[in-house]
Design a protein around this motif. Structure first.
Motif, mmCIF file in Angstrom:
data_model
loop_
_atom_site.group_PDB
_atom_site.id
_atom_site.type_symbol
_atom_site.label_atom_id
_atom_site.label_comp_id
_atom_site.label_asym_id
_atom_site.label_seq_id
_atom_site.Cartn_x
_atom_site.Cartn_y
_atom_site.Cartn_z
ATOM 1 N N LYS A 17 0.834 -1.212 0.000
ATOM 2 C CA LYS A 17 0.000 0.000 0.000
ATOM 3 C C LYS A 17 0.865 1.258 0.000
ATOM 4 O O LYS A 17 0.536 2.255 -0.654
ATOM 5 N N MET A 18 1.965 1.220 0.756
ATOM 6 C CA MET A 18 2.868 2.370 0.768
ATOM 7 C C MET A 18 3.447 2.587 -0.627
ATOM 8 O O MET A 18 3.462 3.708 -1.138
ATOM 9 N N ARG A 19 3.914 1.504 -1.251
ATOM 10 C CA ARG A 19 4.453 1.597 -2.613
ATOM 11 C C ARG A 19 3.419 2.210 -3.548
ATOM 12 O O ARG A 19 3.716 3.143 -4.290
ATOM 13 N N ASP A 20 2.196 1.680 -3.509
ATOM 14 C CA ASP A 20 1.147 2.171 -4.403
ATOM 15 C C ASP A 20 0.839 3.641 -4.158
ATOM 16 O O ASP A 20 0.669 4.419 -5.107
ATOM 17 N N SER A 21 0.798 4.054 -2.898
ATOM 18 C CA SER A 21 0.468 5.449 -2.594
ATOM 19 C C SER A 21 1.570 6.408 -3.038
ATOM 20 O O SER A 21 1.299 7.556 -3.361
ATOM 21 N N ILE A 22 2.801 5.911 -3.079
ATOM 22 C CA ILE A 22 3.928 6.756 -3.486
ATOM 23 C C ILE A 22 4.054 6.831 -4.999
ATOM 24 O O ILE A 22 4.239 7.907 -5.571
ATOM 25 N N PHE A 23 3.951 5.691 -5.670
ATOM 26 C CA PHE A 23 4.236 5.641 -7.105
ATOM 27 C C PHE A 23 3.036 5.947 -7.992
ATOM 28 O O PHE A 23 3.208 6.263 -9.160
ATOM 29 N N GLU A 24 1.830 5.870 -7.474
ATOM 30 C CA GLU A 24 0.646 6.133 -8.293
ATOM 31 C C GLU A 24 0.043 7.473 -7.901
ATOM 32 O O GLU A 24 -0.252 7.721 -6.742
ATOM 33 N N GLY A 25 -0.124 8.337 -8.888
ATOM 34 C CA GLY A 25 -0.685 9.655 -8.617
ATOM 35 C C GLY A 25 0.369 10.618 -8.113
ATOM 36 O O GLY A 25 1.559 10.349 -8.134
ATOM 37 N N GLY A 26 -0.075 11.757 -7.669
ATOM 38 C CA GLY A 26 0.833 12.769 -7.148
ATOM 39 C C GLY A 26 1.274 13.754 -8.210
ATOM 40 O O GLY A 26 0.838 13.720 -9.361
ATOM 41 N N THR A 27 2.144 14.641 -7.825
ATOM 42 C CA THR A 27 2.608 15.706 -8.711
ATOM 43 C C THR A 27 3.691 15.230 -9.674
ATOM 44 O O THR A 27 3.699 15.604 -10.845
ATOM 45 N N LEU A 28 4.612 14.422 -9.183
ATOM 46 C CA LEU A 28 5.675 13.904 -10.057
ATOM 47 C C LEU A 28 5.122 12.798 -10.938
ATOM 48 O O LEU A 28 4.318 11.974 -10.492
ATOM 49 N N ASP A 29 5.602 12.756 -12.188
ATOM 50 C CA ASP A 29 5.174 11.663 -13.061
ATOM 51 C C ASP A 29 5.923 10.381 -12.695
ATOM 52 O O ASP A 29 6.903 10.402 -11.949
ATOM 53 N N ARG A 30 5.424 9.280 -13.181
ATOM 54 C CA ARG A 30 5.970 7.968 -12.803
ATOM 55 C C ARG A 30 7.425 7.814 -13.238
ATOM 56 O O ARG A 30 8.232 7.239 -12.516
ATOM 57 N N LYS A 31 7.784 8.324 -14.413
ATOM 58 C CA LYS A 31 9.176 8.229 -14.870
ATOM 59 C C LYS A 31 10.108 8.925 -13.875
ATOM 60 O O LYS A 31 11.142 8.373 -13.492
ATOM 61 N N SER A 32 9.736 10.120 -13.433
ATOM 62 C CA SER A 32 10.569 10.859 -12.476
ATOM 63 C C SER A 32 10.711 10.095 -11.169
ATOM 64 O O SER A 32 11.804 10.011 -10.602
ATOM 65 N N LYS A 33 9.619 9.528 -10.698
ATOM 66 C CA LYS A 33 9.662 8.763 -9.452
ATOM 67 C C LYS A 33 10.562 7.549 -9.588
ATOM 68 O O LYS A 33 11.329 7.218 -8.669
ATOM 69 N N GLU A 34 10.497 6.883 -10.742
ATOM 70 C CA GLU A 34 11.354 5.709 -10.945
ATOM 71 C C GLU A 34 12.822 6.115 -11.038
ATOM 72 O O GLU A 34 13.699 5.404 -10.549
ATOM 73 N N LEU A 35 13.115 7.267 -11.640
ATOM 74 C CA LEU A 35 14.505 7.747 -11.693
ATOM 75 C C LEU A 35 15.012 8.096 -10.295
ATOM 76 O O LEU A 35 16.174 7.815 -9.958
ATOM 77 N N ILE A 36 14.164 8.668 -9.473
ATOM 78 C CA ILE A 36 14.539 8.916 -8.076
ATOM 79 C C ILE A 36 14.797 7.587 -7.375
ATOM 80 O O ILE A 36 15.761 7.448 -6.617
ATOM 81 N N ALA A 37 13.953 6.599 -7.657
ATOM 82 C CA ALA A 37 14.129 5.279 -7.053
ATOM 83 C C ALA A 37 15.438 4.632 -7.514
ATOM 84 O O ALA A 37 16.112 3.963 -6.723
ATOM 85 N N VAL A 38 15.818 4.835 -8.768
ATOM 86 C CA VAL A 38 17.096 4.307 -9.256
ATOM 87 C C VAL A 38 18.238 4.925 -8.454
ATOM 88 O O VAL A 38 19.111 4.219 -7.937
ATOM 89 N N ALA A 39 18.239 6.257 -8.336
ATOM 90 C CA ALA A 39 19.316 6.934 -7.600
ATOM 91 C C ALA A 39 19.330 6.495 -6.142
ATOM 92 O O ALA A 39 20.399 6.226 -5.577
ATOM 93 N N SER A 40 18.170 6.380 -5.533
ATOM 94 C CA SER A 40 18.096 5.947 -4.133
ATOM 95 C C SER A 40 18.594 4.516 -3.981
ATOM 96 O O SER A 40 19.280 4.191 -3.013
ATOM 97 N N SER A 41 18.263 3.680 -4.947
ATOM 98 C CA SER A 41 18.702 2.286 -4.900
ATOM 99 C C SER A 41 20.216 2.172 -4.996
ATOM 100 O O SER A 41 20.827 1.314 -4.339
ATOM 101 N N VAL A 42 20.814 3.037 -5.813
ATOM 102 C CA VAL A 42 22.282 3.061 -5.897
ATOM 103 C C VAL A 42 22.868 3.410 -4.534
ATOM 104 O O VAL A 42 23.790 2.757 -4.044
#
Length: 116
Positions: A17-42
């Motif tokens: 549910k946390m994942r879904d609430s963060i990655f779906e919807g909101g101001t940032l588009d999904r591509k931007s969120k995934e790029l942030i996730a890539v950097a955070s994962s590194v």
């Protein structure tokens, strides 16, 4: 996360549910969120996460160059943090290391900084 699904199903569900609430919807588009996730994962050194979020970023339109730039941003933050983290004692630890003081003789201190 199958072990969590089996042992702690409520926790696994909450994580989803946390994942879904963060990655779906909101101001940032999904591509931007995934790029942030890539950097955070590194920064978290999670190879699995880097792979998953890179593939998702590509699926949402990211180019290889955008992923490389996200990784480069993470590298910059990691490098810079090695200088900034040292200010915990009110002065930079590097200044403390290089200030004039009596050299320690071998065997005077034991272990690490805690003196044990």
């Amino acid at each position: 996360m199958s072990f969590l699904n089996d042992i702690l199903p409520d926790t696994a569900e909450a994580f989803g549910k946390m994942r879904d609430s963060i990655f779906e919807g909101g101001t940032l588009d999904r591509k931007s969120k995934e790029l942030i996730a890539v950097a955070s994962s590194v920064l978290m050194r999670c190879q699995f996460c880097v792979d998953v979020h890179s593939q998702r970023a590509i699926a949402y339109g990211a180019s290889k160059k955008e992923i490389a730039e996200a990784v480069a941003v993470a590298m910059f933050i990691a490098a810079g943090s090695q200088i900034g983290w040292t200010n915990i004692y009110g002065k930079n630890v590097y200044d403390s290391i290089f200030e004039e003081k009596e050299p320690e003789k071998p065997g005077e201190t034991k272990g690490c900084c805690c003196g044990e």
